[in-house]
Design a protein around this motif. Structure first.
Motif, PDB file in Angstrom:
ATOM      1  N   ALA A 105      43.187  48.842  39.929  1.00  0.00           N
ATOM      2  CA  ALA A 105      43.031  47.401  40.094  1.00  0.00           C
ATOM      3  C   ALA A 105      42.233  47.085  41.349  1.00  0.00           C
ATOM      4  O   ALA A 105      41.400  46.173  41.356  1.00  0.00           O
ATOM      5  N   ARG A 106      42.477  47.845  42.418  1.00  0.00           N
ATOM      6  CA  ARG A 106      41.703  47.658  43.645  1.00  0.00           C
ATOM      7  C   ARG A 106      40.227  47.888  43.381  1.00  0.00           C
ATOM      8  O   ARG A 106      39.366  47.110  43.811  1.00  0.00           O
ATOM      9  N   PHE A 107      39.921  48.931  42.630  1.00  0.00           N
ATOM     10  CA  PHE A 107      38.529  49.237  42.309  1.00  0.00           C
ATOM     11  C   PHE A 107      37.886  48.113  41.493  1.00  0.00           C
ATOM     12  O   PHE A 107      36.765  47.673  41.792  1.00  0.00           O
ATOM     13  N   VAL A 108      38.590  47.634  40.480  1.00  0.00           N
ATOM     14  CA  VAL A 108      38.055  46.556  39.642  1.00  0.00           C
ATOM     15  C   VAL A 108      37.839  45.298  40.471  1.00  0.00           C
ATOM     16  O   VAL A 108      36.766  44.659  40.423  1.00  0.00           O
ATOM     17  N   ARG A 109      38.853  44.924  41.242  1.00  0.00           N
ATOM     18  CA  ARG A 109      38.752  43.701  42.039  1.00  0.00           C
ATOM     19  C   ARG A 109      37.631  43.801  43.066  1.00  0.00           C
ATOM     20  O   ARG A 109      36.804  42.890  43.191  1.00  0.00           O
ATOM     21  N   GLU A 110      37.599  44.897  43.797  1.00  0.00           N
ATOM     22  CA  GLU A 110      36.592  45.052  44.840  1.00  0.00           C
ATOM     23  C   GLU A 110      35.181  45.045  44.250  1.00  0.00           C
ATOM     24  O   GLU A 110      34.286  44.359  44.756  1.00  0.00           O
ATOM     25  N   SER A 111      34.978  45.785  43.176  1.00  0.00           N
ATOM     26  CA  SER A 111      33.649  45.888  42.576  1.00  0.00           C
ATOM     27  C   SER A 111      33.163  44.539  42.069  1.00  0.00           C
ATOM     28  O   SER A 111      32.009  44.141  42.326  1.00  0.00           O
ATOM     29  N   PRO A 168      33.161  32.865  36.052  1.00  0.00           N
ATOM     30  CA  PRO A 168      34.607  32.614  36.126  1.00  0.00           C
ATOM     31  C   PRO A 168      35.423  33.566  35.264  1.00  0.00           C
ATOM     32  O   PRO A 168      36.571  33.876  35.589  1.00  0.00           O
ATOM     33  N   GLY A 169      34.844  34.044  34.172  1.00  0.00           N
ATOM     34  CA  GLY A 169      35.571  34.950  33.298  1.00  0.00           C
ATOM     35  C   GLY A 169      35.863  36.291  33.943  1.00  0.00           C
ATOM     36  O   GLY A 169      36.797  36.994  33.528  1.00  0.00           O
ATOM     37  N   ALA A 170      35.076  36.648  34.951  1.00  0.00           N
ATOM     38  CA  ALA A 170      35.323  37.921  35.639  1.00  0.00           C
ATOM     39  C   ALA A 170      36.674  37.896  36.340  1.00  0.00           C
ATOM     40  O   ALA A 170      37.334  38.944  36.473  1.00  0.00           O
ATOM     41  N   TRP A 171      37.086  36.718  36.798  1.00  0.00           N
ATOM     42  CA  TRP A 171      38.398  36.624  37.443  1.00  0.00           C
ATOM     43  C   TRP A 171      39.520  36.920  36.444  1.00  0.00           C
ATOM     44  O   TRP A 171      40.528  37.525  36.793  1.00  0.00           O
ATOM     45  N   ALA A 217      29.595  39.678  54.523  1.00  0.00           N
ATOM     46  CA  ALA A 217      30.414  39.198  53.413  1.00  0.00           C
ATOM     47  C   ALA A 217      30.917  40.363  52.575  1.00  0.00           C
ATOM     48  O   ALA A 217      32.100  40.432  52.221  1.00  0.00           O
ATOM     49  N   GLU A 218      30.025  41.299  52.261  1.00  0.00           N
ATOM     50  CA  GLU A 218      30.421  42.449  51.455  1.00  0.00           C
ATOM     51  C   GLU A 218      31.441  43.316  52.190  1.00  0.00           C
ATOM     52  O   GLU A 218      32.445  43.736  51.610  1.00  0.00           O
ATOM     53  N   GLU A 219      31.213  43.565  53.470  1.00  0.00           N
ATOM     54  CA  GLU A 219      32.148  44.378  54.245  1.00  0.00           C
ATOM     55  C   GLU A 219      33.526  43.731  54.293  1.00  0.00           C
ATOM     56  O   GLU A 219      34.558  44.416  54.160  1.00  0.00           O
ATOM     57  N   ARG A 220      33.556  42.412  54.477  1.00  0.00           N
ATOM     58  CA  ARG A 220      34.838  41.721  54.587  1.00  0.00           C
ATOM     59  C   ARG A 220      35.571  41.659  53.255  1.00  0.00           C
ATOM     60  O   ARG A 220      36.811  41.763  53.214  1.00  0.00           O
ATOM     61  N   VAL A 221      34.844  41.505  52.163  1.00  0.00           N
ATOM     62  CA  VAL A 221      35.484  41.507  50.846  1.00  0.00           C
ATOM     63  C   VAL A 221      36.074  42.885  50.552  1.00  0.00           C
ATOM     64  O   VAL A 221      37.195  43.006  50.047  1.00  0.00           O
ATOM     65  N   ARG A 222      35.333  43.943  50.874  1.00  0.00           N
ATOM     66  CA  ARG A 222      35.841  45.300  50.630  1.00  0.00           C
ATOM     67  C   ARG A 222      37.095  45.566  51.468  1.00  0.00           C
ATOM     68  O   ARG A 222      38.093  46.113  50.967  1.00  0.00           O
ATOM     69  N   ALA A 223      37.069  45.194  52.736  1.00  0.00           N
ATOM     70  CA  ALA A 223      38.231  45.414  53.598  1.00  0.00           C
ATOM     71  C   ALA A 223      39.429  44.614  53.101  1.00  0.00           C
ATOM     72  O   ALA A 223      40.574  45.100  53.105  1.00  0.00           O
ATOM     73  N   HIS A 224      39.179  43.404  52.637  1.00  0.00           N
ATOM     74  CA  HIS A 224      40.246  42.534  52.149  1.00  0.00           C
ATOM     75  C   HIS A 224      40.888  43.129  50.893  1.00  0.00           C
ATOM     76  O   HIS A 224      42.124  43.140  50.760  1.00  0.00           O
ATOM     77  N   ALA A 225      40.065  43.644  49.982  1.00  0.00           N
ATOM     78  CA  ALA A 225      40.583  44.212  48.740  1.00  0.00           C
ATOM     79  C   ALA A 225      41.421  45.454  49.000  1.00  0.00           C
ATOM     80  O   ALA A 225      42.320  45.785  48.218  1.00  0.00           O
ATOM     81  N   ARG A 226      41.157  46.148  50.103  1.00  0.00           N
ATOM     82  CA  ARG A 226      41.847  47.404  50.391  1.00  0.00           C
ATOM     83  C   ARG A 226      43.081  47.221  51.268  1.00  0.00           C
ATOM     84  O   ARG A 226      43.822  48.181  51.509  1.00  0.00           O
TER      85      ARG A 226
END
Length: 244
Positions: A105-111, A168-171, A217-226
């Motif tokens: 799930a982390r992988f799906v969300r982060e990607s 929106p469907g990706a969510w 933005a990308e770095e912060r999203v990745r850190a947040h997902a993890r």
């Protein structure tokens, strides 16, 4: 966990474990088994039904105000989704949290969220203001001692990021994949320092999007997902019966 406010042991969670609502059977709004499934799914996701907790078709049917047939159908679907374990002649229990499912799930969300934010840079000021308003609502919920409100606004924030990206469907895909992850997230909600860190990360993501800094933005999203998956060892020690 250090700084935990009102440590949420199994006894505390179990106090809120039997809260299900009567199913309306007006003949409209879908099949009864679908309504039962959605309600049980959210009860598992929210820890109102605890990892490892025995469940009974008869008791669930009584609490939901339906016959056993739609409950049985819903439990079959939950078992197929890996959220309950059905052992013939023994009984049915809520599945414990699968760390393999958490990582997937982390992988799906982060990607998907990294892909979404790439569509948003730079974020329009009005859209940034809307996201900041959601974050402000989260802070109010936190200060009011409303973890459920905080969690729902967290979901709202990320759903809006996907909606603003044009996907929106990706969510929906993300949410479908992350039931086990959401159960872990619920375990850390009472930890005030941890949740303050979540809010700080939310602000940082919006700041980077509004300023047009795609790298940040990308770095912060990745850190947040993890953030939550990194706590798996600590949470397994604190809640040993909740994990596979």
């Amino acid at each position: 966990m250090d700084g935990r406010v009102g440590e949420p042991g199994a006894a505390e969670h179990r106090e809120r474990a039997a809260v299900l609502s009567l199913i309306e059977r007006s003949g409209r709004g879908g099949r009864t088994s679908d309504k039962v499934f959605e309600q049980l799914l959210e009860a598992v996701r929210s820890l109102r039904l605890l990892p490892g907790q025995p469940i009974s078709e008869t008791e669930l049917a009584r609490e939901l105000g339906v016959s056993r047939t739609p409950v049985r159908e819903a439990i079959t679907r939950l078992a197929e989704a890996g959220l309950v374990d059905v052992v013939p002649q023994v009984g049915t229990t809520v599945s414990v949290i699968s760390l393999a499912e958490v990582e997937e799930a982390r992988f799906v969300r982060e990607s998907l969220e990294v892909a979404a934010v790439k569509e948003l840079v730079p974020l329009a000021p009005g859209d940034a203001a809307d996201l900041r308003q959601v974050i402000a609502g989260q802070r109010q919920a936190l200060d009011a001692g409303d973890p459920e409100g905080f969690f729902e606004l967290d979901e709202t924030l990320h759903a809006r990021i996907f909606a603003l990206s044009g996907y929106p469907g990706a969510w929906t895909t993300v949410k479908r994949s992350k039931v086990h992850l959401d159960r872990m997230r619920r375990l850390v909600l009472p930890d005030r320092p941890f949740v303050d860190g979540v809010l700080t990360e939310h602000v940082g993501i919006v700041d980077a999007l509004e300023s047009g800094d795609l790298v940040a933005a990308e770095e912060r999203v990745r850190a947040h997902a993890r953030r939550v998956p990194l706590l798996k060892a600590e949470l397994k020690r604190e809640f040993p019966g909740y994990f596979a």
